[in-house]
Design an enzyme around this catalytic site. Structure first.
Site, PDB file in Angstrom:
ATOM      1  N   SER A 293      46.036  54.555  38.911  1.00 35.05           N
ATOM      2  CA  SER A 293      45.496  55.778  39.511  1.00 35.05           C
ATOM      3  C   SER A 293      46.571  56.836  39.759  1.00 35.05           C
ATOM      4  O   SER A 293      47.758  56.518  39.891  1.00 35.05           O
ATOM      5  CB  SER A 293      44.802  55.453  40.834  1.00 35.05           C
ATOM      6  OG  SER A 293      43.860  54.424  40.658  1.00 35.05           O
TER       7      SER A 293
HETATM    8  N1  SAH Z   1      44.433  49.698  41.462  1.00 34.80           N
HETATM    9  C1  SAH Z   1      44.974  49.746  40.113  1.00 34.80           C
HETATM   10  C2  SAH Z   1      44.222  50.696  39.194  1.00 34.80           C
HETATM   11  C3  SAH Z   1      42.872  50.267  38.963  1.00 34.80           C
HETATM   12  S1  SAH Z   1      42.061  50.752  37.503  1.00 34.80           S
HETATM   13  C4  SAH Z   1      46.440  50.093  40.107  1.00 34.80           C
HETATM   14  O1  SAH Z   1      47.022  50.362  41.162  1.00 34.80           O
HETATM   15  O2  SAH Z   1      47.032  50.069  39.018  1.00 34.80           O
HETATM   16  C5  SAH Z   1      40.622  49.771  37.817  1.00 34.80           C
HETATM   17  C6  SAH Z   1      40.798  48.297  37.572  1.00 34.80           C
HETATM   18  O3  SAH Z   1      39.581  47.666  37.980  1.00 34.80           O
HETATM   19  C7  SAH Z   1      41.004  47.944  36.112  1.00 34.80           C
HETATM   20  O4  SAH Z   1      42.170  47.179  35.964  1.00 34.80           O
HETATM   21  C8  SAH Z   1      39.746  47.151  35.764  1.00 34.80           C
HETATM   22  O5  SAH Z   1      39.979  46.131  34.824  1.00 34.80           O
HETATM   23  C9  SAH Z   1      39.333  46.581  37.114  1.00 34.80           C
HETATM   24  N2  SAH Z   1      37.933  46.212  37.247  1.00 34.80           N
HETATM   25  C10 SAH Z   1      36.828  46.806  36.717  1.00 34.80           C
HETATM   26  N3  SAH Z   1      35.715  46.155  37.080  1.00 34.80           N
HETATM   27  C11 SAH Z   1      36.110  45.118  37.881  1.00 34.80           C
HETATM   28  C12 SAH Z   1      35.420  44.073  38.559  1.00 34.80           C
HETATM   29  N4  SAH Z   1      34.108  43.936  38.482  1.00 34.80           N
HETATM   30  N5  SAH Z   1      36.145  43.197  39.277  1.00 34.80           N
HETATM   31  C13 SAH Z   1      37.508  43.299  39.349  1.00 34.80           C
HETATM   32  N6  SAH Z   1      38.203  44.245  38.707  1.00 34.80           N
HETATM   33  C14 SAH Z   1      37.518  45.152  37.987  1.00 34.80           C
END
Ligand code: SAH
Length: 233
Positions: free
Chosen positions: A86
């Site tokens: 993000s």
């Molecule tokens: N917080 C992260 C960025 C997140 S991007 C950072 O600091 O880098 C969103 C993430 O959510 C992605 O890696 C994606 O694979 C994950 N994601 C999407 N759906 C999800 C779910 N149902 N359960 C867990 N993770 C999920």
């Protein structure tokens, strides 16, 4: 004669490389400071704990190799598997909205690179984080371990189910956008607990939900753009 010339050349090249590495390190340090000043403090993040955490955690360690020089820019960055780390301001904004305390236990959905988890771990006691992409869960877990974060627990799995074994949580942060709030996650909040969550498909908004003794309070914070929260197939 020829041989000694070769050695001199090797020495010069390696000294040059060391110089370059040092210059890159200085550049990244300057960019990091500037990012916190211009994108975080100047835009109204006032919680000292959040600002200090952003100053401490090096974002360039969390981006894929080759993207380090862009790590402090004002936008999300790809981390592979169609996912992103993000934008720094959004990380700071969501963290501040959680109103965290040093004793808190926090659940994060969407570990991704592990950057947000590291920011949280600088502020609270324990961080539990779930990632649905196996490879990302493994690489984030290894990265966080090598950085010495023994208060972050990474699990590969589906965040829609939460992490009932460690509930209830003081705060929950969801970093991928579902269409509506997952009921299981609401149930894993303590009374008085806060959740920040982006919701929506094309038009998304960030919400702050607080669990009260007789229900939930919901506040809209700002329009956002997150990757969708996906369901395990
Ligand atoms: N917080 C992260 C960025 C997140 S991007 C950072 O600091 O880098 C969103 C993430 O959510 C992605 O890696 C994606 O694979 C994950 N994601 C999407 N759906 C999800 C779910 N149902 N359960 C867990 N993770 C999920």
């Amino acid at each position: 004669m020829k041989r000694s010339f070769l050695w001199v050349l090797i020495l010069l090249v390696s000294a040059g490389c060391q110089d370059l590495e040092k210059q890159q390190e200085i550049f990244l340090m300057e960019q990091h400071d500037k990012m916190v000043r211009d994108q975080i403090v100047r835009r109204g993040i006032t919680d000292k704990k959040v600002v200090e955490a952003l100053l401490k955690v090096k974002r360039h360690v969390f981006v894929p190799s080759g993207s380090e020089m862009s790590a402090y820019e004002d936008h999300p960055l790809p981390i592979g598997y169609d996912q992103t780390i993000s934008q720094p301001f959004i990380v700071a904004y969501m963290t501040q909205a959680l109103q965290l305390d040093g004793d808190d236990k926090v659940l994060e959905i969407g570990t991704g690179s592990g950057y947000q988890a590291a920011i949280l771990a600088e502020i609270v006691k324990e961080v539990y984080t779930i990632e649905i992409v196996k490879e990302l869960a493994a690489s984030a877990s290894q990265r966080l371990k090598s950085l010495g974060y023994d208060n972050i627990h990474v699990k590969h799995g589906d965040g829609f189910a939460g992490w009932p074994q460690h509930a209830p949580f003081d705060a929950i942060i969801v970093t991928a956008a579902p269409a509506e709030v997952p009921q299981e996650l609401l149930e894993e909040l303590k009374v008085g607990g806060r959740m920040v969550i982006p919701m929506g498909t094309t038009d998304q908004e960030l919400f702050l939900i607080t669990k009260t003794s007789n229900g939930y309070d919901q506040k809209t914070l700002l329009p956002v753009r997150f990757v969708p929260m996906i369901k395990e197939k």
